[in-house]
Enzyme design. Structure first.
Site, PDB file in Angstrom:
ATOM      1  N   GLU A 188      -4.952   1.459   7.725  1.00 26.07           N
ATOM      2  CA  GLU A 188      -5.268  -0.152   7.888  1.00 26.07           C
ATOM      3  C   GLU A 188      -6.102  -0.671   6.571  1.00 26.07           C
ATOM      4  O   GLU A 188      -6.426   0.201   5.613  1.00 26.07           O
ATOM      5  CB  GLU A 188      -6.298  -0.324   9.241  1.00 26.07           C
ATOM      6  CG  GLU A 188      -5.786   0.359  10.374  1.00 26.07           C
ATOM      7  CD  GLU A 188      -6.708   0.021  11.484  1.00 26.07           C
ATOM      8  OE1 GLU A 188      -7.703  -0.426  11.162  1.00 26.07           O
ATOM      9  OE2 GLU A 188      -6.423   0.585  12.426  1.00 26.07           O
ATOM     10  N   SER A 191      -9.243   0.913   6.053  1.00 31.76           N
ATOM     11  CA  SER A 191      -9.202   2.526   6.414  1.00 31.76           C
ATOM     12  C   SER A 191      -8.391   3.070   5.928  1.00 31.76           C
ATOM     13  O   SER A 191      -7.061   3.284   6.345  1.00 31.76           O
ATOM     14  CB  SER A 191      -9.201   2.797   8.058  1.00 31.76           C
ATOM     15  OG  SER A 191     -10.247   2.023   8.724  1.00 31.76           O
ATOM     16  N   GLY A 192      -8.147   3.922   4.729  1.00 31.40           N
ATOM     17  CA  GLY A 192      -7.342   4.579   4.231  1.00 31.40           C
ATOM     18  C   GLY A 192      -7.945   6.233   4.149  1.00 31.40           C
ATOM     19  O   GLY A 192      -7.474   6.855   5.318  1.00 31.40           O
ATOM     20  N   ILE A 220       2.837   0.834   5.819  1.00 32.00           N
ATOM     21  CA  ILE A 220       3.638   1.787   6.549  1.00 32.00           C
ATOM     22  C   ILE A 220       4.967   1.932   6.059  1.00 32.00           C
ATOM     23  O   ILE A 220       5.842   1.098   6.107  1.00 32.00           O
ATOM     24  CB  ILE A 220       3.602   1.414   7.942  1.00 32.00           C
ATOM     25  CG1 ILE A 220       2.224   1.016   8.343  1.00 32.00           C
ATOM     26  CG2 ILE A 220       4.110   2.339   8.950  1.00 32.00           C
ATOM     27  CD1 ILE A 220       1.188   2.216   8.443  1.00 32.00           C
ATOM     28  N   SER A 221       5.379   3.165   5.726  1.00 30.97           N
ATOM     29  CA  SER A 221       6.791   3.590   5.389  1.00 30.97           C
ATOM     30  C   SER A 221       7.653   3.256   6.467  1.00 30.97           C
ATOM     31  O   SER A 221       7.334   3.632   7.565  1.00 30.97           O
ATOM     32  CB  SER A 221       6.832   4.998   4.818  1.00 30.97           C
ATOM     33  OG  SER A 221       5.990   4.890   3.510  1.00 30.97           O
ATOM     34  N   PHE A 431      -0.271   9.204  -1.581  1.00 26.82           N
ATOM     35  CA  PHE A 431      -0.252   9.314   0.022  1.00 26.82           C
ATOM     36  C   PHE A 431      -0.080  10.715   0.628  1.00 26.82           C
ATOM     37  O   PHE A 431      -0.323  11.466  -0.044  1.00 26.82           O
ATOM     38  CB  PHE A 431       1.119   8.515   0.294  1.00 26.82           C
ATOM     39  CG  PHE A 431       2.617   9.045  -0.152  1.00 26.82           C
ATOM     40  CD1 PHE A 431       2.593  10.356  -0.470  1.00 26.82           C
ATOM     41  CD2 PHE A 431       3.699   8.182  -0.298  1.00 26.82           C
ATOM     42  CE1 PHE A 431       3.856  10.639  -1.129  1.00 26.82           C
ATOM     43  CE2 PHE A 431       4.801   8.625  -0.462  1.00 26.82           C
ATOM     44  CZ  PHE A 431       4.850  10.017  -0.908  1.00 26.82           C
ATOM     45  N   GLU A 432      -0.098  10.975   2.050  1.00 25.48           N
ATOM     46  CA  GLU A 432      -0.222  11.970   2.664  1.00 25.48           C
ATOM     47  C   GLU A 432      -1.577  12.796   2.291  1.00 25.48           C
ATOM     48  O   GLU A 432      -1.656  13.886   2.484  1.00 25.48           O
ATOM     49  CB  GLU A 432       1.074  12.923   2.277  1.00 25.48           C
ATOM     50  CG  GLU A 432       2.401  12.337   3.167  1.00 25.48           C
ATOM     51  CD  GLU A 432       3.333  13.570   3.262  1.00 25.48           C
ATOM     52  OE1 GLU A 432       2.666  14.460   3.499  1.00 25.48           O
ATOM     53  OE2 GLU A 432       4.655  13.334   3.395  1.00 25.48           O
ATOM     54  N   THR A 434      -4.822  11.659  -0.132  1.00 27.12           N
ATOM     55  CA  THR A 434      -4.883  11.736  -1.628  1.00 27.12           C
ATOM     56  C   THR A 434      -5.477  12.830  -2.065  1.00 27.12           C
ATOM     57  O   THR A 434      -6.102  13.903  -1.548  1.00 27.12           O
ATOM     58  CB  THR A 434      -6.042  10.647  -2.073  1.00 27.12           C
ATOM     59  OG1 THR A 434      -7.336  11.076  -1.481  1.00 27.12           O
ATOM     60  CG2 THR A 434      -5.554   9.140  -1.594  1.00 27.12           C
ATOM     61  N   GLN A 518     -19.825  16.220  -5.534  1.00 24.89           N
ATOM     62  CA  GLN A 518     -18.354  16.003  -5.735  1.00 24.89           C
ATOM     63  C   GLN A 518     -17.816  16.657  -7.089  1.00 24.89           C
ATOM     64  O   GLN A 518     -16.895  17.193  -7.135  1.00 24.89           O
ATOM     65  CB  GLN A 518     -17.936  14.821  -5.563  1.00 24.89           C
ATOM     66  CG  GLN A 518     -18.041  13.991  -4.108  1.00 24.89           C
ATOM     67  CD  GLN A 518     -17.426  12.752  -3.729  1.00 24.89           C
ATOM     68  OE1 GLN A 518     -16.665  12.075  -4.708  1.00 24.89           O
ATOM     69  NE2 GLN A 518     -17.040  12.467  -2.741  1.00 24.89           N
TER      70      GLN A 518
END
Lengths: 607, 255
Positions: A188, A191-192, A220-221, A431-432, A434, A518
């Site tokens: 969204e 929201s990633g 959205i693909s 994607f899928e 990061t 990190q």
């Protein structure tokens, strides 16, 4: 009464009364485990504990019987013919679309139901066969690969993994045939990476027959062309212990035909242009309760497992890409003459070509080890999948970058055909999941396992004793390995031991605050990735050598020697307080720039 | 015209795109580890049979191949394209290189006796020996009409009208059934096997036979003495006028 049954991968909710629905008791999905719930058996998880787990390495997975090998060969031939004679990747990129009549040919070819069981009209490929077939899209057209992948690898994968019989019978046949397309709707605008913060909500209606969904999804693909949507939304659920109503994510199978589903125009992207990407909006969309996918409230795990399950495809797909790019680069280097000889005679070029081959070899080894272990029934593989995805996407980017460099100006020209690959590849690191998030996931998972191991120990001394106890560098492998690989094996064993001790020290030092470190976590993940790659190439070249072909041992040894050097530096940096001071100083620069909302320095010429 | 049974032949050969290398013993070409596939003309043959089946002219397509164990892959490809069942006449690896058109025609004539097809379609020639003989020999043995180098085949009033590509141009003929046809490149555009059809092909039957069982003597009648690469093209000479040309030709003994 609410009847909820646990079977392999599906839950079936039979609603008899609305009262029962309101008294919903969340039930754990016992069959599909995730993260720390999974049994600690995989190689990548073991390295944090100082263990070199050999079960997944020896022999390198060989999961196809003769018939399957013949079948996949024939299918590859058909695939090559299709991509060479019918598909025009350049046109697809220019027109930002795959021609409609070509979609019909792809349907006839069976490209949309590769892993669906035969009974629902699919091709019933195993993970390894699907991965091999996926090399075709990597070799010819990544945009088309995302179009078919968004459909079957994540779009309707949830129905395969979590669907009950009714859902499978209702939806799989037309999805497998490609008559309707599917997509995966999680992300969204706000929201990633932070997937659990999604705001789309689905609330049960008074009658208890439908959930009413409102919200919007972004990027959205297949969003603009899909009829079936796997959608994740917050649903109010009653906490069993406290009786409070809390929002928990639930997965739904949504049909465009339900009404209230609309989409935005196709996004204009840097690459994978022929793959449709769009915003999807849900406005008072009514979803029958029968379309809950998995458990009410269990949607987050459904989402993570779908992504986890599909990740193996990327490693194999990008193997196809890298192989193709290496062919272009070597062809150019062999034929292009500058100064006194062909480019191939110069060390600078030889080094680039070598590195491209090593990256492709390491990636391919990890990719097929992953899907091979999945096919062998490995109980967990989430770290290996994350590692494979990170490595593949970065390696392919680097290989493409170097190919353009070797080709020089020509590499930059559209007609030569390499620049499109650079544009298509960029998204794979994003994607899928990061690469940045996945690295943290790997490191934190390992840190969590170490923390669990320390629970029993009281003192720091006892903890360090535990950390050093399990793995003795002197202990030899249980499996016999070719003698030419023995020095690489020794490096791997020694590095696993040092890695485990080094990470343990950091866990003791930082305790719970390690989650904020990190820079450290990234170093930890980098080592874990290199260790997995070393193990994979040793395993693969050894198994190949056992069959009489020792030619890959040199590749494996070169990769291991190189990785060993990098691991040494990373481990030293982890424990070096001087390095930590440098890290902190660098981070301060970052914070100042963020405060200044831009670059920190003024122009050196004073105006 | 409907309900016909067609027998289609196919052969596994070195793929057309491969660079051929002569064996060190000069008795043949290197086949080990080299990519093999179905003869392109055979693909045209199978495609034509499948189209006739789609038009309901043909009811059953039987595909046959003579060769070593790997010929099964070629038969499976034909099954995946739409043939109904296969026959593999197995010839041991090694001797298959000497399986000559006469022997193949004899084998197919036995298959015709067995299967009783109304039509036999073969590829016009193999791309390894380029013999272009099997169709003609077979037609002669069966005493059936032949339509070779076909680029158009149509059913008409119980016969087949065929357009042949010949040196002088195109020739139209009409043949009555049963007949033997050989397919040329422009006959049709062969389909590639789809994944669902590859899966269906796995369930189709392939019958195994051998020349002995069929009572065929496949001993070669021709002996290959020598196989060499074509001579490397020599550089030419440019001459200024006809007189010099005549002198040069006389010099080299060409006059």
């Amino acid at each position: 009464a609410v009847v909820s049954t646990q079977s392999t991968g599906s839950a079936s909710l039979l609603y008899k009364s609305t009262k029962a629905l309101r008294a919903y008791q969340p039930v754990a999905v016992t069959c599909k485990r995730y993260l720390a719930d999974a049994p600690n058996t995989s190689f990548a998880r073991g390295i944090f504990l100082g263990e070199l787990r050999e079960e997944e390495l020896f022999p390198y997975p060989d999961v196809l019987n003769e018939e399957q090998k013949e079948t996949i060969s024939m299918m590859m031939e058909a695939g090559h013919s299709f991509f060479q004679e019918t598909n025009d990747a350049t046109a697809n990129d220019t027109n930002e679309q795959i021609p409609e009549d070509q979609l019909d040919q792809m349907r006839a070819l069976g490209m949309y139901g590769l892993m669906v069981p035969e009974e629902y009209g699919g091709i019933a490929l195993t993970n390894t066969m699907y991965a091999k077939f996926g090399e075709l899209t990597g070799e010819y057209d990544l945009g088309l690969g995302i179009h078919t992948g968004a459909h079957q690898s994540i779009g309707y994968k949830g129905i395969l993994l979590y669907g009950n019989e009714e859902q499978k019978e209702k939806y799989l046949p037309s999805l497998a045939s490609g008559d309707v397309f599917a997509c995966f709707c999680l992300t969204e605008p706000s929201s990633g990476s932070d997937a659990s913060s999604i705001k789309t909500r689905a609330v049960l209606n008074e009658a208890g027959t439908h959930y009413v969904m409102n919200g919007s999804k972004i990027w959205i693909s297949n969003g603009g062309i899909a009829e079936i949507f796997t959608v994740f939304a917050q649903t109010p659920a009653i906490d069993a212990k406290t009786g409070e109503t809390k929002d928990k994510i639930t997965a739904f199978i949504v049909e465009r035909a339900f009404g209230g589903v609309s989409h935005g125009p196709p996004e204009k992207k840097m690459g994978i242009k022929c793959s449709n990407t769009a915003e999807v909006y849900f406005e008072n969309c009514e979803i029958p309760v029968e379309n809950v996918l998995g458990e009410v409230g269990g949607g987050f795990k459904v989402a993570m497992n779908i992504l986890n399950n599909g990740r193996f495809g990327m490693g194999a797909c990008l193997t196809g890409t890298m192989r193709m790019l290496i062919a272009r680069a070597t062809d150019h280097a062999n034929n292009r003459k500058q100064f006194i000889s062909n480019l191939r005679e110069y060390q600078g070029i030889q080094q680039k070509i070598a590195r491209m081959n090593l990256l492709c070899y390491a990636n391919e080894s990890m990719a097929y080890m992953l899907c091979g272990n999945m096919d062998r029934g490995a109980p967990e593989y989430q770290l290996e999948a994350a590692i494979s995805k990170i490595f593949a996407s970065q390696a392919a980017w680097d290989v493409c970058d170097e190919t353009i460099q070797i080709l020089g100006g020509a590499g930059f020209m559209k007609d030569v055909g390499i620049e499109r690959w650079m544009r298509d590849l960029r998204i794979f690191r994003i994607f899928e999941g990061t690469n940045d998030i996945l690295k943290l996931f790997i490191a934190l998972n390992g840190v969590q396992d170490i923390g669990k191991k320390f629970k029993s120990a009281g003192t720091v001394g006892a903890m360090m004793g535990l950390a050093r106890s399990k793995f003795l560098p002197a202990a030899p492998l249980k499996n016999k390995v070719h003698s030419d690989l023995s020095s690489s094996v020794d490096m791997l064993r020694g590095d696993i031991s040092k890695f485990s001790v080094a990470v343990s020290e950091q866990v003791i030092k930082h305790k719970k605050k390690i989650i904020e470190q990190q820079v450290l976590l990234n170093r930890i993940a980098d080592v874990a990735i290199l260790l997995q790659s070393m193990a994979s190439v040793i395993s693969r070249s050894n198994t190949v050598a056992e069959k009489g072909d020792t030619s890959e041992i040199a590749l494996a040894n070169a990769w291991c020697a190189d990785s060993h050097q990098r691991i040494k530096i990373l481990i030293e940096e982890m424990g070096d307080s001087d390095v930590t001071k440098v890290d902190d100083a660098v981070l301060d620069v970052g914070k100042m720039s963020l405060d200044a909302n831009g670059y920190l320095a003024k122009s050196p010429i004073g105006c | 015209m409907s309900g016909l049974r067609v027998l289609v032949g196919c052969k596994r050969v070195i793929d057309y795109a491969v660079k051929i290398r002569v064996r060190p013993d000069s008795l043949g070409v290197v086949t080990d580890g080299v990519k093999h596939s179905m003869i392109p003309f055979d693909e045209n043959a199978i495609e034509e049979a499948v189209r006739m089946k789609q038009k309901k002219i043909v009811k059953e397509i039987v595909v046959a191949s003579c060769g070593p164990a790997q010929s099964q892959e070629t038969i499976r490809t034909a099954l995946a394209m739409g043939a109904d069942r296969g026959i593999h006449v197995e010839v041991p690896a090694g001797t298959d290189a000497n399986l000559q058109p006469l022997a193949v025609a004899k084998i197919f004539s036995k298959l015709v006796e067995k299967e009783k097809p109304d039509l036999v379609i073969l590829g016009k020639q193999a791309i390894d020996d380029d013999a272009n003989q099997t169709t003609q020999l077979l037609a002669g043995m069966l005493d059936w009409p032949q339509g070779t180098m076909a680029s158009v085949v149509a059913a008409k009033d119980g016969n087949l009208t065929i357009t042949r590509e010949i040196d002088g141009g195109l020739e139209d003929i009409s043949v009555s059934l049963p007949a033997v046809i050989s397919a040329d490149l422009r006959l049709n555009e062969p389909r590639y096997a789809t994944l669902p059809n590859i899966m269906k092909a796995k369930k189709k039957k392939i019958e195994k036979l051998d020349p002995e069982k069929l009572g065929v003597d496949i001993t070669p009648r021709l002996k290959i003495l020598n196989v060499v690469d074509p001579p490397v093209r020599q550089a030419g000479d440019k001459v200024p006028d006809v007189t010099t040309l005549m002198e040069k030709l006389a010099e080299k003994g060409h006059l």
